[in-house]
Design an enzyme around this catalytic site. Structure first.
Site, PDB file in Angstrom:
ATOM      1  CG  ASP A  24       1.954  39.753 -10.947  1.00  0.00           C
ATOM      2  OD1 ASP A  24       1.828  39.045  -9.925  1.00  0.00           O
ATOM      3  OD2 ASP A  24       1.625  39.357 -12.081  1.00  0.00           O
ATOM      4  CG  HIS A  41       3.305  38.686  -0.337  1.00  0.00           C
ATOM      5  ND1 HIS A  41       3.085  38.967  -1.663  1.00  0.00           N
ATOM      6  CD2 HIS A  41       2.579  37.564  -0.068  1.00  0.00           C
ATOM      7  CE1 HIS A  41       2.247  38.064  -2.170  1.00  0.00           C
ATOM      8  NE2 HIS A  41       1.939  37.199  -1.219  1.00  0.00           N
ATOM      9  CG  LEU A 135       4.149  60.413  -3.703  1.00  0.00           C
ATOM     10  CD1 LEU A 135       4.149  60.570  -5.224  1.00  0.00           C
ATOM     11  CD2 LEU A 135       5.093  59.266  -3.305  1.00  0.00           C
TER      12      LEU A 135
HETATM   13  C1  FPP Z   1       1.405  40.091  -6.382  1.00  0.00           C
HETATM   14  O1  FPP Z   1       2.349  39.056  -6.350  1.00  0.00           O
HETATM   15  C2  FPP Z   1       1.457  40.917  -5.163  1.00  0.00           C
HETATM   16  C3  FPP Z   1       0.518  40.918  -4.190  1.00  0.00           C
HETATM   17  C4  FPP Z   1      -0.703  40.074  -4.257  1.00  0.00           C
HETATM   18  C5  FPP Z   1       0.642  41.730  -2.966  1.00  0.00           C
HETATM   19  C6  FPP Z   1       1.414  43.008  -3.068  1.00  0.00           C
HETATM   20  C7  FPP Z   1       1.963  43.377  -1.733  1.00  0.00           C
HETATM   21  C8  FPP Z   1       3.157  43.939  -1.513  1.00  0.00           C
HETATM   22  C9  FPP Z   1       4.040  44.371  -2.582  1.00  0.00           C
HETATM   23  C10 FPP Z   1       3.690  44.136  -0.132  1.00  0.00           C
HETATM   24  C11 FPP Z   1       2.869  44.971   0.768  1.00  0.00           C
HETATM   25  C12 FPP Z   1       2.709  46.352   0.323  1.00  0.00           C
HETATM   26  C13 FPP Z   1       2.043  47.269   1.035  1.00  0.00           C
HETATM   27  C14 FPP Z   1       1.876  48.618   0.501  1.00  0.00           C
HETATM   28  C15 FPP Z   1       1.467  46.971   2.344  1.00  0.00           C
HETATM   29  P1  FPP Z   1       1.849  37.561  -6.495  1.00  0.00           P
HETATM   30  O2  FPP Z   1       1.751  36.974  -5.132  1.00  0.00           O
HETATM   31  O3  FPP Z   1       0.593  37.504  -7.309  1.00  0.00           O
HETATM   32  O4  FPP Z   1       3.048  36.904  -7.274  1.00  0.00           O
HETATM   33  P2  FPP Z   1       2.998  35.672  -8.286  1.00  0.00           P
HETATM   34  O5  FPP Z   1       2.125  36.103  -9.450  1.00  0.00           O
HETATM   35  O6  FPP Z   1       4.426  35.490  -8.665  1.00  0.00           O
HETATM   36  O7  FPP Z   1       2.432  34.510  -7.531  1.00  0.00           O
END
Ligand code: FPP
Length: 247
Positions: A24, A41, A135
């Site tokens: 997050d 992201h 893994l």
């Molecule tokens: C949360 O941050 C993260 C996500 C919704 C997406 C997670 C994706 C990745 C880490 C990259 C891709 C990974 C793979 C394995 C393909 P948020 O957008 O909710 O952040 P915020 O709470 O600060 O808005």
């Protein structure tokens, strides 16, 4: 290069068998830099590589990452499309390295909602890495825990209707066998980044006895040293599973 932290971890052992992570803070990381959210992201993808390498170094056999929640479908179309493209980019960029590292990737969630491109990427990464033994990397995509539990109940009900199972034969074990994680032990450690103290509908059944580790670090800044710190913290805790300690 094994850091002092890592060497100490391996000495102190045991390391958790299964680590789950709620990644997050990508959006906040981007906003703090005046960048669009998808750049957060993108940066988060590097953190995924770090945590995979860190898990291998620390000899953690199973790593589960919450990559896209069911609730994430409600984000603006542009962001959802960017995340789906990123999944395809991840597969294109990381596939060979994951195979080389001996990582076996499995993807779980309501994958019927995905378009053909990301679905094909998932099929490709699962097939390419099927032989990995170092893994197990589980990516939870289009995933919600309540939906997973509801699905398990539905599957059991169908088995009862078909006469394969009696209602009184439904136990915790038969229930768990219908979850996506049927062939995995429960997570021992759940990490959440970005300072939020929530579970957000992630593996509710499976984390019944997990140790929780919340860190203020935003996901794009998460590095293997942060993973080692979480494991170190885990090693200092006393896990009782509801029992009392003797002596
Ligand atoms: C949360 O941050 C993260 C996500 C919704 C997406 C997670 C994706 C990745 C880490 C990259 C891709 C990974 C793979 C394995 C393909 P948020 O957008 O909710 O952040 P915020 O709470 O600060 O808005």
């Amino acid at each position: 290069m094994a850091s002092e932290h890592l060497k100490q971890l391996l000495l102190d052992g045991p390391v958790p068998e299964h680590v789950a992570v709620i990644m997050d803070g990508n959006g906040r990381w981007a906003r703090a830099r005046g960048l669009p959210r998808y750049r957060g992201h993108m940066a988060g993808m590097k953190a995924v590589r770090e945590v995979v390498e860190g898990a291998i170094e620390a000899r953690i056999p199973i790593l589960t990452l919450f990559a896209f929640s069911q609730e994430n479908w409600n984000r603006p179309t542009r962001e959802v499309s960017a995340l789906m493209r990123l999944l395809q980019l991840y597969v294109a960029r990381e596939r060979d390295e994951l195979v080389r590292q001996g990582v076996r990737v499995r993807v779980h969630g309501d994958l019927d909602r995905l378009a053909a491109g990301p679905r094909a990427a998932i099929d490709e990464i699962q097939a390419a890495t099927a032989g990995g033994t170092v893994l197990r990397l589980n990516l939870m995509i289009s995933y919600g825990s309540r939906a997973e539990i509801t699905r398990a109940a539905r599957l059991l009900a169908e088995r009862v209707r078909a006469g394969e199972l009696q209602p009184d034969e439904i136990t915790e074990a038969t229930f768990a066998a219908e979850l996506y994680t049927a062939d995995l032990p429960d997570p021992d450690l759940l990490i959440r980044t970005s300072g939020e103290q929530r579970i957000s509908n992630f593996m509710l059944w499976q984390i019944a006895y997990a140790e929780l580790y919340m860190t203020p670090v935003l996901w794009p800044e998460f590095r293997r040293e942060h993973l080692f710190a979480a494991i170190h913290d885990f090693q200092k805790r006393e896990r009782r599973f509801g029992r009392v300690t003797t002596g």
